[in-house]
Design a protein around this motif. Sequence first.
Motif, PDB file in Angstrom:
ATOM      1  N   ALA A  91       0.828  -1.214   0.000  1.00 38.26           N
ATOM      2  CA  ALA A  91       0.000   0.000   0.000  1.00 38.26           C
ATOM      3  C   ALA A  91       0.859   1.259   0.000  1.00 38.26           C
ATOM      4  N   ASP A  92       0.256   2.349  -0.428  1.00 36.00           N
ATOM      5  CA  ASP A  92       0.935   3.651  -0.451  1.00 36.00           C
ATOM      6  C   ASP A  92       0.296   4.546   0.599  1.00 36.00           C
ATOM      7  N   PHE A  93       0.889   4.522   1.794  1.00 36.41           N
ATOM      8  CA  PHE A  93       0.372   5.366   2.867  1.00 36.41           C
ATOM      9  C   PHE A  93       0.997   6.759   2.861  1.00 36.41           C
ATOM     10  N   SER A  94       1.800   7.051   1.851  1.00 43.99           N
ATOM     11  CA  SER A  94       2.253   8.427   1.651  1.00 43.99           C
ATOM     12  C   SER A  94       1.253   9.204   0.813  1.00 43.99           C
ATOM     13  N   PHE A  95       0.291   8.479   0.206  1.00 44.31           N
ATOM     14  CA  PHE A  95      -0.779   9.062  -0.613  1.00 44.31           C
ATOM     15  C   PHE A  95      -0.213   9.856  -1.794  1.00 44.31           C
ATOM     16  N   ALA A  96       0.883   9.361  -2.369  1.00 41.72           N
ATOM     17  CA  ALA A  96       1.495  10.029  -3.521  1.00 41.72           C
ATOM     18  C   ALA A  96       0.593   9.971  -4.747  1.00 41.72           C
ATOM     19  N   PHE A  97      -0.395   9.087  -4.760  1.00 39.25           N
ATOM     20  CA  PHE A  97      -1.298   8.963  -5.902  1.00 39.25           C
ATOM     21  C   PHE A  97      -2.406  10.010  -5.878  1.00 39.25           C
ATOM     22  N   LEU A  98      -2.537  10.768  -4.776  1.00 41.00           N
ATOM     23  CA  LEU A  98      -3.532  11.843  -4.716  1.00 41.00           C
ATOM     24  C   LEU A  98      -3.028  13.073  -5.455  1.00 41.00           C
ATOM     25  N   PRO A  99      -3.943  13.957  -5.859  1.00 39.52           N
ATOM     26  CA  PRO A  99      -3.506  15.171  -6.554  1.00 39.52           C
ATOM     27  C   PRO A  99      -2.485  15.946  -5.723  1.00 39.52           C
ATOM     28  N   PRO A 100      -1.367  16.356  -6.307  1.00 41.99           N
ATOM     29  CA  PRO A 100      -0.329  17.056  -5.538  1.00 41.99           C
ATOM     30  C   PRO A 100      -0.762  18.462  -5.162  1.00 41.99           C
ATOM     31  N   SER A 101      -0.208  18.938  -4.061  1.00 40.21           N
ATOM     32  CA  SER A 101      -0.507  20.295  -3.608  1.00 40.21           C
ATOM     33  C   SER A 101       0.470  20.660  -2.500  1.00 40.21           C
ATOM     34  N   TYR A 102       0.699  21.969  -2.335  1.00 38.55           N
ATOM     35  CA  TYR A 102       1.531  22.421  -1.225  1.00 38.55           C
ATOM     36  C   TYR A 102       0.795  22.297   0.102  1.00 38.55           C
ATOM     37  N   ARG A 103      -0.520  22.127   0.029  1.00 37.50           N
ATOM     38  CA  ARG A 103      -1.316  21.960   1.241  1.00 37.50           C
ATOM     39  C   ARG A 103      -1.382  20.474   1.588  1.00 37.50           C
ATOM     40  N   PRO A 104      -1.007  20.095   2.786  1.00 32.00           N
ATOM     41  CA  PRO A 104      -0.937  18.661   3.117  1.00 32.00           C
ATOM     42  C   PRO A 104      -2.319  18.031   3.258  1.00 32.00           C
ATOM     43  N   VAL A 132     -11.707  10.527  -0.769  1.00 29.64           N
ATOM     44  CA  VAL A 132     -11.826   9.177  -0.231  1.00 29.64           C
ATOM     45  C   VAL A 132     -10.951   8.289  -1.097  1.00 29.64           C
ATOM     46  N   CYS A 133     -10.083   7.498  -0.462  1.00 29.45           N
ATOM     47  CA  CYS A 133      -9.117   6.748  -1.264  1.00 29.45           C
ATOM     48  C   CYS A 133      -8.927   5.333  -0.741  1.00 29.45           C
ATOM     49  N   ASP A 134      -8.361   4.503  -1.603  1.00 30.33           N
ATOM     50  CA  ASP A 134      -7.965   3.138  -1.283  1.00 30.33           C
ATOM     51  C   ASP A 134      -6.454   3.069  -1.449  1.00 30.33           C
ATOM     52  N   PRO A 135      -5.677   3.083  -0.352  1.00 28.88           N
ATOM     53  CA  PRO A 135      -4.217   3.134  -0.470  1.00 28.88           C
ATOM     54  C   PRO A 135      -3.599   1.861  -1.024  1.00 28.88           C
ATOM     55  N   LEU A 136      -4.302   0.731  -0.941  1.00 31.11           N
ATOM     56  CA  LEU A 136      -3.754  -0.516  -1.466  1.00 31.11           C
ATOM     57  C   LEU A 136      -3.841  -0.548  -2.984  1.00 31.11           C
ATOM     58  N   PHE A 137      -4.989  -0.149  -3.536  1.00 33.77           N
ATOM     59  CA  PHE A 137      -5.167  -0.168  -4.988  1.00 33.77           C
ATOM     60  C   PHE A 137      -4.920   1.198  -5.623  1.00 33.77           C
ATOM     61  N   ARG A 138      -4.553   2.189  -4.780  1.00 34.15           N
ATOM     62  CA  ARG A 138      -4.176   3.517  -5.260  1.00 34.15           C
ATOM     63  C   ARG A 138      -5.281   4.150  -6.106  1.00 34.15           C
ATOM     64  N   ARG A 139      -6.482   4.092  -5.584  1.00 35.55           N
ATOM     65  CA  ARG A 139      -7.629   4.723  -6.229  1.00 35.55           C
ATOM     66  C   ARG A 139      -8.176   5.800  -5.301  1.00 35.55           C
ATOM     67  N   TYR A 140      -8.795   6.811  -5.886  1.00 33.38           N
ATOM     68  CA  TYR A 140      -9.360   7.870  -5.055  1.00 33.38           C
ATOM     69  C   TYR A 140     -10.520   8.531  -5.777  1.00 33.38           C
ATOM     70  N   ARG A 141     -11.301   9.257  -4.992  1.00 33.77           N
ATOM     71  CA  ARG A 141     -12.376  10.076  -5.539  1.00 33.77           C
ATOM     72  C   ARG A 141     -12.425  11.382  -4.765  1.00 33.77           C
ATOM     73  N   LEU A 142     -12.423  12.484  -5.484  1.00 33.79           N
ATOM     74  CA  LEU A 142     -12.588  13.793  -4.861  1.00 33.79           C
ATOM     75  C   LEU A 142     -14.068  14.096  -4.741  1.00 33.79           C
ATOM     76  N   LEU A 143     -14.506  14.481  -3.543  1.00 27.74           N
ATOM     77  CA  LEU A 143     -15.907  14.785  -3.337  1.00 27.74           C
ATOM     78  C   LEU A 143     -16.223  16.201  -3.811  1.00 27.74           C
ATOM     79  N   PRO A 144     -17.426  16.421  -4.333  1.00 25.18           N
ATOM     80  CA  PRO A 144     -17.810  17.781  -4.708  1.00 25.18           C
ATOM     81  C   PRO A 144     -17.944  18.652  -3.469  1.00 25.18           C
ATOM     82  N   PRO A 145     -17.746  19.962  -3.600  1.00 22.98           N
ATOM     83  CA  PRO A 145     -17.902  20.837  -2.427  1.00 22.98           C
ATOM     84  C   PRO A 145     -19.353  20.859  -1.950  1.00 22.98           C
ATOM     85  N   ILE A 146     -19.528  21.164  -0.671  1.00 25.88           N
ATOM     86  CA  ILE A 146     -20.871  21.300  -0.110  1.00 25.88           C
ATOM     87  C   ILE A 146     -21.554  22.498  -0.774  1.00 25.88           C
TER      88      ILE A 146
END
Length: 411
Positions: A91-104, A132-146
Amino acid sequence: MADLASLSDDVLAEILLRVPSPSDLARATASCASFRRVASSPRFLRRFRSLHPPPPLGVLCCPDGGAGFQFHPALPPHPSSPAARALARAADFSFAFLPPSYRPWLVRDYRDGRLLLDRAADGSTAFTEVAVCDPLFRRYRLLPPIPGDLAASVENPYVQRSGDGALQARSSEIFLASCDNDLVSEEAPAFTVIWMACCRGKLVAFCFSSESQQWRALSPPEHYALSTRRVMGVRLGQRNHAHGCFYWMVALTHRWLVLDTRKMEFYIVDISPVLTGRAMMFSNQITTLESREGKTTVVVSDVFRPDKRCVLHFYMFMYFSDRWQHLNRIILPEEWGYRFRGIIGASEGYLFIKLDHPKESLEDQVERNVEYSWLDVKTLQLGSFCQTSFPTVSEAYLYSGFPPSLSLPSM
């Protein structure tokens, strides 16, 4: 082995479903190609997962200061240690597969193989970008804003998570609700996200469904029941879960905020009868466990005692509004009186306890690492689970799951 391998896949599947634990199944499939073929099918894995709860594999924690989350696998001789090591490698618990940003990205919750993370957006500590992400399969979904019409009801929310300015502080409580097994499909497993904020005199809550892709408002409890008449406002304690209900201690009160996700309704429960005479200084002094027949076990930690011992009191109820039945109490080892830092989670009759590093005396303030131990509530047996190299830990999540070879994508 040859005789077993000659059986039909359906018969093999029925045999393998009766293997006692996920670790036993992993060992069995490693020894036979036919076993591995049957056990790797999504249909079999869904059936196996419905019969066998995921074992605890480690602790996902963040040191004080917010220097990023790390996964600490269960250590030998714990039976989950082989699966935990395999997960740590895969698994990737560094979450490098998420969109990059200077904000952690900050981990806010873990459930059903998914992690919920958020990061600051436009300087707001309440309305954040959520993934919401799956660190083992390196999949994610960004939720729409409220949506703006819902967000307009949130007025000056109280801070629920302190940290390094707007990048770390949060004025919202956001988490994953349990997944309904009837909604789990191979192509698109469903999930639900709850967002909450405590404002002056009211609680505001929204629910997001991955099926509808929409946010909707939830009905809050009566405002007077949540009010604490304090300038600093309402702050919620550690979140607990059992049988579809979430529980929070309202800080500096003897009240529980309860969300029943089966009805999506909030309640306020007075639990002062079981807390009278006990100093409740920390939110993780109370936790919940799922017991059989739909009952819930509550563990109350009595730590601020004249004898400096830590005592765990066990209660049980069928529904949170019922009168609690006192079951028993456990006196923890004497040295744990000053090492005990709360219960981070529970699994199948085991409590997982956070301990500071042993000190030579009560006056020794040097902390070198944090340890996590397990306690079997039936046999009272104690054992080591894992440890970190961090001197202090601000947040910790008990990570339960299946070995990578028995896992399915959760996204």
